[in-house]
Design a protein around this motif. Sequence first.
Motif, PDB file in Angstrom:
ATOM      1  N   ILE A 143      38.022  21.344 -27.820  1.00 13.87           N
ATOM      2  CA  ILE A 143      37.637  21.036 -28.923  1.00 13.87           C
ATOM      3  C   ILE A 143      37.132  22.350 -29.688  1.00 13.87           C
ATOM      4  N   SER A 144      37.703  22.501 -30.784  1.00 15.34           N
ATOM      5  CA  SER A 144      37.575  23.567 -31.567  1.00 15.34           C
ATOM      6  C   SER A 144      36.707  23.291 -32.799  1.00 15.34           C
ATOM      7  N   CYS A 145      35.324  23.473 -32.987  1.00 17.57           N
ATOM      8  CA  CYS A 145      34.534  23.077 -34.338  1.00 17.57           C
ATOM      9  C   CYS A 145      34.110  24.480 -34.648  1.00 17.57           C
ATOM     10  N   SER A 146      33.494  24.269 -36.110  1.00 19.98           N
ATOM     11  CA  SER A 146      33.212  25.519 -36.852  1.00 19.98           C
ATOM     12  C   SER A 146      31.970  26.208 -36.077  1.00 19.98           C
ATOM     13  N   GLY A 147      32.029  27.353 -35.390  1.00 24.51           N
ATOM     14  CA  GLY A 147      31.065  28.021 -34.888  1.00 24.51           C
ATOM     15  C   GLY A 147      30.976  27.796 -33.151  1.00 24.51           C
ATOM     16  N   LYS A 148      31.881  27.000 -32.595  1.00 21.36           N
ATOM     17  CA  LYS A 148      31.635  26.334 -31.275  1.00 21.36           C
ATOM     18  C   LYS A 148      33.064  25.947 -30.593  1.00 21.36           C
ATOM     19  N   LYS A 149      32.955  25.915 -29.462  1.00 18.85           N
ATOM     20  CA  LYS A 149      34.050  25.331 -28.733  1.00 18.85           C
ATOM     21  C   LYS A 149      33.664  24.380 -27.628  1.00 18.85           C
ATOM     22  N   VAL A 150      34.164  23.306 -27.296  1.00 16.34           N
ATOM     23  CA  VAL A 150      33.882  22.329 -26.173  1.00 16.34           C
ATOM     24  C   VAL A 150      35.283  22.191 -25.418  1.00 16.34           C
ATOM     25  N   ASP A 151      34.972  22.672 -24.052  1.00 12.73           N
ATOM     26  CA  ASP A 151      36.126  22.267 -22.934  1.00 12.73           C
ATOM     27  C   ASP A 151      36.177  20.974 -22.629  1.00 12.73           C
ATOM     28  N   LEU A 152      37.381  20.369 -22.598  1.00 14.05           N
ATOM     29  CA  LEU A 152      37.604  19.128 -22.180  1.00 14.05           C
ATOM     30  C   LEU A 152      38.592  19.110 -21.055  1.00 14.05           C
ATOM     31  N   ALA A 153      38.398  18.097 -20.406  1.00 13.05           N
ATOM     32  CA  ALA A 153      39.380  17.719 -18.929  1.00 13.05           C
ATOM     33  C   ALA A 153      39.160  16.349 -18.953  1.00 13.05           C
ATOM     34  N   TYR A 154      40.377  15.555 -19.182  1.00  7.29           N
ATOM     35  CA  TYR A 154      40.422  14.016 -18.875  1.00  7.29           C
ATOM     36  C   TYR A 154      41.447  13.935 -17.600  1.00  7.29           C
ATOM     37  N   ARG A 155      41.146  12.650 -16.890  1.00  3.47           N
ATOM     38  CA  ARG A 155      42.294  12.161 -16.131  1.00  3.47           C
ATOM     39  C   ARG A 155      42.341  10.763 -16.063  1.00  3.47           C
ATOM     40  N   PHE A 156      43.704  10.537 -16.624  1.00  2.00           N
ATOM     41  CA  PHE A 156      43.961   8.987 -16.564  1.00  2.00           C
ATOM     42  C   PHE A 156      44.841   8.621 -15.520  1.00  2.00           C
ATOM     43  N   GLU A 157      44.541   7.188 -15.012  1.00  2.00           N
ATOM     44  CA  GLU A 157      45.216   6.450 -13.842  1.00  2.00           C
ATOM     45  C   GLU A 157      45.323   5.258 -14.109  1.00  2.00           C
ATOM     46  N   GLY A 158      46.455   4.764 -13.587  1.00  2.00           N
ATOM     47  CA  GLY A 158      46.635   3.207 -13.609  1.00  2.00           C
ATOM     48  C   GLY A 158      48.059   2.896 -13.286  1.00  2.00           C
ATOM     49  N   ALA A 159      48.298   1.621 -13.179  1.00  2.00           N
ATOM     50  CA  ALA A 159      49.788   1.000 -13.066  1.00  2.00           C
ATOM     51  C   ALA A 159      50.631   0.802 -14.403  1.00  2.00           C
ATOM     52  N   ASN A 160      49.741   0.111 -15.282  1.00  2.00           N
ATOM     53  CA  ASN A 160      50.569  -0.076 -16.573  1.00  2.00           C
ATOM     54  C   ASN A 160      49.687   0.571 -17.463  1.00  2.00           C
ATOM     55  N   ASP A 161      48.443  -0.108 -17.700  1.00  2.00           N
ATOM     56  CA  ASP A 161      47.411   0.707 -18.545  1.00  2.00           C
ATOM     57  C   ASP A 161      46.575   1.716 -17.857  1.00  2.00           C
ATOM     58  N   LEU A 162      46.564   2.914 -18.606  1.00  3.97           N
ATOM     59  CA  LEU A 162      46.092   4.012 -18.276  1.00  3.97           C
ATOM     60  C   LEU A 162      44.535   3.796 -18.492  1.00  3.97           C
ATOM     61  N   LYS A 163      43.712   4.211 -17.793  1.00  5.57           N
ATOM     62  CA  LYS A 163      42.256   4.303 -17.890  1.00  5.57           C
ATOM     63  C   LYS A 163      41.579   5.518 -17.373  1.00  5.57           C
ATOM     64  N   MET A 164      40.551   6.165 -18.057  1.00  3.96           N
ATOM     65  CA  MET A 164      40.079   7.582 -17.600  1.00  3.96           C
ATOM     66  C   MET A 164      39.249   7.392 -16.508  1.00  3.96           C
ATOM     67  N   THR A 165      39.585   7.953 -15.445  1.00  8.63           N
ATOM     68  CA  THR A 165      38.831   7.979 -14.065  1.00  8.63           C
ATOM     69  C   THR A 165      38.151   9.406 -13.696  1.00  8.63           C
ATOM     70  N   ASN A 166      38.182  10.286 -14.658  1.00  6.47           N
ATOM     71  CA  ASN A 166      37.370  11.511 -14.666  1.00  6.47           C
ATOM     72  C   ASN A 166      37.451  12.124 -16.067  1.00  6.47           C
ATOM     73  N   LEU A 182      33.305  16.962 -20.509  1.00  6.60           N
ATOM     74  CA  LEU A 182      33.144  17.509 -21.947  1.00  6.60           C
ATOM     75  C   LEU A 182      31.882  18.590 -21.866  1.00  6.60           C
ATOM     76  N   ARG A 183      32.073  19.976 -22.010  1.00  9.89           N
ATOM     77  CA  ARG A 183      30.935  20.630 -22.035  1.00  9.89           C
ATOM     78  C   ARG A 183      31.241  22.115 -22.858  1.00  9.89           C
ATOM     79  N   PRO A 184      30.250  22.553 -23.418  1.00 10.52           N
ATOM     80  CA  PRO A 184      30.388  23.677 -23.975  1.00 10.52           C
ATOM     81  C   PRO A 184      31.022  24.838 -23.551  1.00 10.52           C
TER      82      PRO A 184
END
Length: 181
Positions: free
Chosen positions: A151-174, A177-179
Amino acid sequence: MSSPQDSYRHGHADPAPQELPPMPGQPAPFGLPGERPRVQSRRKPGIVLGSIGGVLLLVILGVVILVNVVNSATNQARGLADDFTKKVIAGEVSTAYDDYLDPLLKEQLSKEAFISGVKSLELDDSCTPAYTELKVATENGMKSADVAGQISCSGKKVDLAYRFEGANDLKMTNIKLRPAA
């Protein structure tokens, strides 16, 4: 007495031309006298070409279906990541927590800890997400999607990593979000 060659010289033709018999082991070029010439069948090449065309059509159709299935899963994962990240950036952190996190992740990460962690990043309207990695897989009917980027913001950046899992409806399992370092 005149020879046959003499008759040609004097303009006389032989009364009946002699026909040579066909060579043994070879059919006459046009069949037997009074027999209609054989017409070669055009069915066999048509059947072969039709079969090849049918196989090619099935291969192309399979590739198109495979590409659409993979693209739809990829688009679904990208859409989930986009929606979640936009809610977090817009300050709708509580809604993002309720709508996107898997119940098992909610057991590990309380709503209050999630909200305070996101607020500490100080995201604002200048922030935009960019995804550098998007992996989608399906195993035994369970879908999974790993999304990474910044995520790029004015003057800083934030690393992101998501993991979604599910049979039909995916939900975030991991989630991470950190500078950026």
